[in-house]
Design an enzyme around this catalytic site. Structure first.
Site, PDB file in Angstrom:
ATOM      1  N   HIS A 100       0.859  -1.186   0.000  1.00 25.35           N
ATOM      2  CA  HIS A 100       0.000   0.000   0.000  1.00 25.35           C
ATOM      3  C   HIS A 100       0.893   1.233   0.000  1.00 25.35           C
ATOM      4  O   HIS A 100       1.920   1.274   0.679  1.00 25.35           O
ATOM      5  CB  HIS A 100      -0.898   0.004   1.238  1.00 25.35           C
ATOM      6  N   CYS A 214      -4.290   2.985  -4.888  1.00 22.35           N
ATOM      7  CA  CYS A 214      -3.459   3.815  -4.019  1.00 22.35           C
ATOM      8  C   CYS A 214      -2.168   4.246  -4.706  1.00 22.35           C
ATOM      9  O   CYS A 214      -1.752   5.405  -4.598  1.00 22.35           O
ATOM     10  CB  CYS A 214      -3.160   3.079  -2.717  1.00 22.35           C
TER      11      CYS A 214
END
Length: 341
Positions: A100, A214
């Site tokens: 992430h 992301c």
């Protein structure tokens, strides 16, 4: 605040990993005149979420407004990266390079730190696969993504199993310009897209669809900073991508044309049948049975139905079918038409 209840529409993280697990094991007519990759559709406003869509983990629980910085402030831009679901599984998914990404800012004048990240409102599974509700004729999607800005940087979270490093230094004036861009970007780019779809794994292969996740947000932010005159350091930056490989996609239509009163009932049934095995599983046996169905459809019969821009596409899958990569995307080059004042 959105919370998942026993009847809520949240998906367990393990479900979202079903097709990712497939990647670890594996390592109509074509549309003429179509622009590739298909441009991501933007909207004039962000719609309200449906009460049916519930998040197991509250979106942006400590979010705060983006502050206005003094023009003469000196602000460090930080690259933040850690394994997905690190809060629950630690570094486990980091071994598979499932990461992430976020951006951090550190103000020299105030000493305050800030984090901005872009992620799913209702977790990854909901953004990747729909719900088949008995009261709805069409698959029901709980798919929205948004930016979350909050004060502070969780140093332990990013450093322990990931990356926290300075990639650039900007002025307060540049920060304020980027903040305005983030607000506009957040209102017009409203949905999450897990997959990058390409014709093959080789360099130069045609890209059919780009992901919107992301890491894509981080890359867009870096690009905008470069447009405003930011000069980035010469360091390697890698990102996770989840690829599907297919021949030229075939456009099928939107919800109304497929599932409406005058829709194609055969096609509607095929799409719903495809998405059926991706539902939340109730037992290990249920999970294994669904996994085998997914394998049979995607690998043996080479079929995948993609929902993109609120429209359905058929992907004629081909080897290696699914792949997770962790590859470098270089930091952007400073635009000379702007100065960082």
């Amino acid at each position: 605040m959105l919370r998942g209840g026993p009847c809520g529409a949240h998906w367990r993280p393990a479900l979202a990993l079903a097709l990712l697990g497939l990647a670890t094991i594996l390592g109509a007519s074509p549309t003429s005149g179509q622009r590739w990759p298909v441009p991501y559709k933007r909207f004039s406003f962000r719609p309200k979420t449906d009460p049916y869509c519930q998040a197991k983990y509250t979106f942006c629980p400590t979010g705060s407004p983006i502050p206005v910085m003094k023009d003469n402030d000196v602000i460090e831009v930080l690259r933040l990266q850690a394994p997905i679901w690190e809060f629950k599984y630690g570094d486990l998914l980091g071994h598979f390079k499932l990461m992430h990404d976020a951006v951090g800012f550190r103000s020299t004048l105030t000493g305050k730190n800030y984090t901005i990240e872009w992620y799913e409102l209702f977790q990854l599974g909901n953004c990747t696969f729909p719900h088949l509700r008995p009261d709805k004729s069409a698959p029901f999607w709980c798919n929205q993504g948004a930016a979350c800005f909050f004060e502070g940087i969780d140093d332990k979270h990013w450093k322990e199993n990931g990356t926290l490093s300075v990639v650039a230094t900007i002025s307060g004036n540049t920060f304020n310009k980027v903040a305005e861009w983030v607000k506009q970007d957040n209102e017009t780019g409203i949905y999450y897209e897990t997959w990058t779809v390409r014709a093959g794994p080789g360099q130069g292969a045609q890209t059919w669809f780009e992901s919107y996740d992301c890491s894509n947000f981080v890359l867009r932010t870096y690009k905008k900073l470069a447009e405003f005159g930011t000069e980035f350091k010469k360091i390697e930056t890698n990102y996770t991508k989840i690829f599907l490989y297919s021949g030229e996609p075939i456009y099928l239509g939107n919800e109304t044309s497929i599932f409406g009163p005058k829709g194609n009932k055969t096609l509607a049934l095929a799409i719903k049948k495809f998405y059926g095995p991706f539902r939340p599983y109730l037992s290990t046996k249920d999970f294994l049975m669904n996994f085998l169905k997914i394998f049979d459809t995607v690998i043996i019969h080479r079929q995948f139905y993609l929902f993109y821009n609120f429209e359905y596409w058929f992907l004629p899958m081909k080897p290696p079918f699914v792949k997770i990569t962790y590859e470098e995307t270089p930091l952007p080059t400073r635009h000379t038409t702007f100065t960082d004042l």
